[in-house]
Write a protein that holds these residues in place. Structure first.
Motif, short mmCIF file in Angstrom:
data_model
loop_
_atom_site.label_atom_id
_atom_site.label_comp_id
_atom_site.label_asym_id
_atom_site.label_seq_id
_atom_site.Cartn_x
_atom_site.Cartn_y
_atom_site.Cartn_z
N PHE A 170 0.86 -1.19 0.00
CA PHE A 170 0.00 0.00 0.00
C PHE A 170 0.89 1.23 0.00
O PHE A 170 1.82 1.33 0.79
CB PHE A 170 -0.90 0.01 1.23
N ILE A 171 0.62 2.13 -0.94
CA ILE A 171 1.35 3.40 -0.98
C ILE A 171 0.36 4.50 -0.59
O ILE A 171 -0.63 4.72 -1.28
CB ILE A 171 1.92 3.65 -2.40
N THR A 184 2.61 -7.59 -4.41
CA THR A 184 1.61 -7.08 -5.34
C THR A 184 1.18 -5.69 -4.93
O THR A 184 1.03 -5.41 -3.74
CB THR A 184 0.37 -8.01 -5.31
N TYR A 185 1.03 -4.86 -5.91
CA TYR A 185 0.51 -3.51 -5.65
C TYR A 185 -0.91 -3.46 -6.23
O TYR A 185 -1.09 -3.32 -7.45
CB TYR A 185 1.41 -2.49 -6.34
N PRO A 186 -1.92 -3.62 -5.43
CA PRO A 186 -3.29 -3.60 -5.95
C PRO A 186 -3.59 -2.24 -6.58
O PRO A 186 -3.37 -1.20 -5.97
CB PRO A 186 -4.15 -3.84 -4.71
N LYS A 226 -11.25 -4.48 0.56
CA LYS A 226 -11.49 -5.21 -0.70
C LYS A 226 -10.16 -5.40 -1.45
O LYS A 226 -9.88 -6.46 -1.97
CB LYS A 226 -12.48 -4.39 -1.55
N ASN A 227 -9.34 -4.38 -1.45
CA ASN A 227 -8.07 -4.45 -2.16
C ASN A 227 -7.06 -5.38 -1.51
O ASN A 227 -6.19 -5.93 -2.17
CB ASN A 227 -7.43 -3.05 -2.24
N HIS A 230 -8.96 -9.69 9.39
CA HIS A 230 -7.73 -10.23 8.82
C HIS A 230 -6.81 -9.07 8.37
O HIS A 230 -5.61 -9.06 8.65
CB HIS A 230 -8.05 -11.13 7.62
N VAL A 231 -7.41 -8.11 7.67
CA VAL A 231 -6.62 -6.99 7.18
C VAL A 231 -6.03 -6.20 8.35
O VAL A 231 -4.84 -5.85 8.35
CB VAL A 231 -7.49 -6.08 6.27
N ARG A 232 -6.84 -5.93 9.35
CA ARG A 232 -6.35 -5.13 10.48
C ARG A 232 -5.23 -5.85 11.22
O ARG A 232 -4.27 -5.23 11.68
CB ARG A 232 -7.50 -4.80 11.44
#
Lengths: 192, 489, 247
Positions: free
Chosen positions: C6-7, C34-36, C64-65, C98-100
């Motif tokens: 994430f940028i 990977t850069y979504p 989502k990303n 999961h993301v957090r």
């Protein structure tokens, strides 16, 4: 409903947890601490004046301080004053005392404090209205820290007691320390 | 360069004292406006910042001397939480024991009642002069003004508080009320009000002037008043901490001693008192203890009277609010103010509230959401306040929560609301977002709004603008990676 | 190990080279990165203003990303803190949790997860002052905090010590906030700028040549102040040193 009951009811309504006893507070005693040394160090840091005991004439340092004083009120048998008070003296009548001499109930090494109770002071204002305060303290009555201090019996016996840690002080203007803001200008102590 | 790195004392003594927030009825306080004026008074701001930072450093030094420091903070927090959970229980114990010692106990629902009770007690004792020791609850209730309205002379006995009284200003800090003033500012006040020598700004002289002019009032006052730092339920005692001994003078000289104290100040036992006394002055001023830690368990044996007014004034409401209840743990040490980078640069009076600084941000909206709606935004949410708090109040988290509550209640400013709605929409849609920042020209046009959050002028007034690069990371990635077939979902 | 990069939005637009360094550095460790492409922002702008409702869709988009990665890595302590601590505007589904749970700031990721023991390609023979972003410091615990009585540690310093030549200088107020504070920097511009000026003066007096941080946002603000005050300080993101981009 009275205010009291109204407030207490509101509080009870807000609090719904079952009562659980608090665990007791440890004393946090330090190993190998020289209590007397610590007391002297912090007492001095708090602005107290340490009077050294003369071996031949233990009270010499006290008497030297009093030598040129005008109104001296001593409520300890070891030191003679010239200003008598009784427990019936009016609190505001003590304003012209230059030096008061009292004996503290105990000392606290952690904070360099001495405890003066209403009994020690005879009239409570004796700790505040005189210009200077000289305190005698039995070195056996110095406890290590505030946990010990508040475990002492004085707090349950007397109606008034205060820990004095140095003289009255303020740094309210530009942070510059001034001794003798409202109460005594100096606090001296002799272990005796 | 517009910033003076070496302001000297001379500049401070010649600079006009900055005044606090403009109070206009119930209109939201513009803390920033007052803060900007404070910063413009460069020498005052610098002195203020340095003095409070010095207190913070002294606090740290004390902390490092106590191996059990963090344990003490946890204990203090636990004791406060426990007591608040059982507040009614402990208040009743306190009341019972205080009464048994001969103390008169009163209960006041709000500020008005507190003031009325105090005034009635004073009138019953034919009080003409009241000597008063500093009390934040008294400030909160506007007690001094209410008593003065009854024709009773009120004398603040704490030096800082007396300076503020004579200057007709609120205290700017809970522990050092006149911390924002220079000695020349004080000298001006004393010249005008205490007949002090004009132009003599020697600090010893000023302090002595206050001592000598206060003393006659202390001797003749019919009533003395103090606040209470702690109420010990077990013994029915009131504990007051001062450095000047002025609480002892106020309480012990007149016949009558009135205490006004918030109901949250009760703690169960003496053993708990030790924990708080160990933390209070170390956190506040970086000294091991206040010069005087005074314990009033009952009236003086010879003809004294002691009255304690227990004041609610929104506390029971806060107690029922799980989000903000922890604010009631506060012991008013001011450590959060000393460490707060915003407070140090704004001055306490910029908050326009009895409680300023971090603790003020979370307490004030509890009294009035509209008037104090801007205060929770006067923070960078840096969290230093919670770390220095001796009772571990989650101050920065509550500041954050207040923002959410204020937004929900429609108390956000128009600018913030509109901007956040637009940002929320664009940032949720990749295509809108990409369009907004797709190339340098567009970026320059849109970035300020959505990334720098405002117009260029605000950012650029005192700061250079960031250099705008040729392409975004996104397009660099597209150019360098997508062509290599590394396309991602 | 599938890593999602994430940028942060401000970096995407204003400091793309830091994003590039981050990607290049991570690529050195043979990770599946990977850069979504549909990413935008972490939503901190709205969240810190109290606008939960307005933040919800941005948070949902982020999840989502990034829901399909083992780790989500970003060169920002502040944005990491936002995801980890403040992603509460949306329902806490398994994906959200999961993301957090798996979002890491670059410093943490290098220090705690892949435990990099050397940066042999990097050297940086300069005097460096570390700036800790407040969320990274007090939220993520990048380092010990001066307000607490706790043993000293510093993850950014641990990493920089593995770079040849770095010399550290100490600030008078080591972890004082610089006044950026996101929207604070413009909504409360006067106080923000004053704090920034004081911060860069402290850095200047420390003798630092470079100020390094794990957050570009604070640095943009400090750099803006330093340039306006004509102070000869340079501001770099830690990844630029770790990846050896500045030699």
């Amino acid at each position: 409903m009275s205010n009291r009951d109204l407030i207490l009811n509101r509080i009870r309504h807000a609090c719904t947890v079952e009562y659980v006893e608090l665990s007791s507070v440890p004393f946090f005693h330090q190993k190998n601490l020289d209590i007397l040394d610590k007391f002297k160090k912090v007492f001095t840091e708090m602005g107290g004046e340490w009077l050294d005991k003369d071996l031949k004439n233990p009270l010499k340092a006290v008497n030297d301080k009093l030598a040129s004083a005008k109104n001296i009120c001593s409520v300890v048998s070891e030191v003679k004053g010239n200003y008598e008070i009784t427990s019936q003296s009016s609190p505001n009548s003590l304003h012209d005392i230059d030096f008061a001499v009292v004996r503290a109930s105990f000392g606290v090494a952690e904070t360099g404090s001495i405890c003066l109770t209403e009994k020690d002071l005879v009239v409570n204002t004796l700790g505040y209205l005189p210009q200077h305060l000289i305190v005698l303290l039995d070195p056996k009555e110095i406890v290590e820290n505030l946990h010990d201090a508040y475990a002492r019996p004085e707090w349950k016996i007397y109606h008034y007691a205060a820990l004095h840690s140095g003289p009255s002080a303020t740094a309210d203007i530009e942070g510059v320390l001034i001794r003798g803001a409202q109460g005594v200008r100096s606090l001296s102590l002799l272990l005796f | 360069m517009s910033v003076n790195m070496n302001l000297n004392d001379d500049a401070l003594q010649h600079e006009t004292e900055p005044k606090g927030a403009i109070i206009n009825g119930n209109k939201p306080i513009d803390q920033l406006e007052a803060a900007n004026r404070f910063i413009l008074a460069q020498a005052h701001e610098k002195m203020h910042d340095n003095r409070l930072w010095d207190l913070r450093k002294k606090r740290d030094a004390q902390m490092h001397l106590i191996p059990e420091w963090e344990e003490l903070r946890q204990l203090a927090s636990d004791i406060k939480e426990h007591t608040l959970e059982h507040l009614a229980y402990y208040l009743e114990i306190f009341e019972k024991n205080a009464k048994a010692n001969g103390i008169h106990v009163y209960w006041a629902i709000d500020a008005e009642e507190c003031n009325a009770i105090a005034i009635k007690i004073m009138k019953d004792h034919k009080t003409r002069t009241l000597v008063k020791s500093k009390s934040m609850l008294g400030e909160e209730c506007g007690l001094r003004h209410a008593v003065e309205k009854e024709g009773i002379i009120v004398i603040e006995t704490d030096l800082g508080e007396r300076i503020q009284q004579l200057d007709n200003e609120d205290p700017s800090h809970v522990v050092v009320p006149a911390v924002h003033k220079s000695r020349t500012d004080v000298s001006r006040v004393f010249t005008k009000t205490l007949n002090a020598q004009a132009g003599n700004n020697d600090i010893h002289y000023l302090a002595e002037t206050q001592r000598e002019t206060n003393r006659p009032y202390i001797l003749k006052a019919e009533a003395g008043m103090t606040g209470g730092n702690f109420l010990v339920a077990e013994t029915g005692a009131v504990v007051v901490c001062t450095n000047e001994g002025n609480a002892d003078l106020s309480a012990n000289t007149p016949k009558l001693h009135i205490v006004t104290v918030g109901i949250e100040k009760v703690i169960p036992k003496l053993e708990h008192l030790a924990v708080f006394i160990r933390l209070l002055s170390r956190s506040a001023l970086g000294s091991p203890i206040t010069q005087y830690t005074s314990y009033f368990r009952g009236p003086r044996q010879q003809g004294g009277e002691m009255h304690v007014i227990l004041v609610d004034n929104t506390r029971s409401t806060r107690l029922a609010d799980k989000q903000f209840k922890a604010g009631l743990k506060c012991i008013r040490c001011g450590a959060c103010m000393n460490t707060c980078p915003v407070f140090r640069r704004s001055g306490g009076l910029s908050y326009g509230s009895t409680y300023a600084g971090p603790i003020g941000l979370i307490l004030s909206p509890g009294y009035n959401k509209h008037k104090f709606r801007n205060l929770p935004f006067a923070s960078t949410l840096n969290g230093s306040c919670a770390n220095v708090c001796p009772v571990k109040i989650n101050i920065h988290e509550q500041i954050f929560t207040w923002r959410v509550v204020l937004a929900e209640k429609g108390e956000l400013s128009f600018t913030k609301r509109v901007m956040m709605q637009a940002a929320g929409k664009i940032l949720a849609h990749p295509s809108l977002y990409r369009a907004a920042i797709s190339n340098a020209d567009r970026a320059l046009k849109y970035l300020p709004h959505f990334l720098v959050y405002n117009n260029l002028n605000t950012w650029g007034r005192q700061r250079d603008l960031p250099f705008t690069p040729k392409e975004t990371f996104h397009s660099w990635y597209e150019r360098n990676y997508m062509k290599k077939g590394k396309v991602h979902e | 190990m599938k890593v999602g990069l994430f940028i942060p939005c401000y970096m995407d637009a204003l400091e793309p080279e830091v994003g590039v360094s981050t990607l290049k550095l991570l690529e050195r460790f043979n990770l599946d990165i990977t850069y979504p492409f549909d990413q935008t922002c972490c939503g901190q702008l709205m969240t810190n203003t109290g606008c939960q409702k307005e933040a919800a869709a941005t948070e949902a988009l982020f999840v989502k990303n990034f829901a399909y990665f083992d780790y989500i890595v970003m060169p920002s302590g502040s944005c990491t803190h936002q995801v980890r601590a403040n992603f509460t505007a949306i329902e806490q589904t398994e994906d959200v949790k999961h993301v957090r749970r798996n979002t890491y700031d670059l410093v943490e990721f290098l220090h705690d997860i892949i435990r990099v023991d050397a940066f042999p390609w990097a050297s940086f023979p300069y005097k460096v002052a570390i700036h800790y972003n407040c969320n990274a410091l007090r939220g993520l615990r990048h380092a010990s905090m001066s307000e607490l009585r706790e043993p000293y540690f510093s993850k950014p310093k641990d990493l920089l010590k593995k770079v040849r030549g770095v010399e550290f200088v100490d600030l008078e107020r080591p972890d004082e906030c610089c006044g950026f504070g996101g929207t604070f920097s413009v909504f409360e511009e006067g106080v923000s700028a004053k704090m920034g000026q004081d911060k860069v003066i402290d850095q200047y007096k420390s003798g630092a040549e470079y100020v390094v941080s794990a957050d570009s946002s604070c640095l943009m603000h400090q750099k803006g102040c330093a340039q306006r005050m004509k102070l000869p300080l340079k501001y770099v993101h830690i990844v630029q040193i770790l990846n050896g981009d500045l030699q």
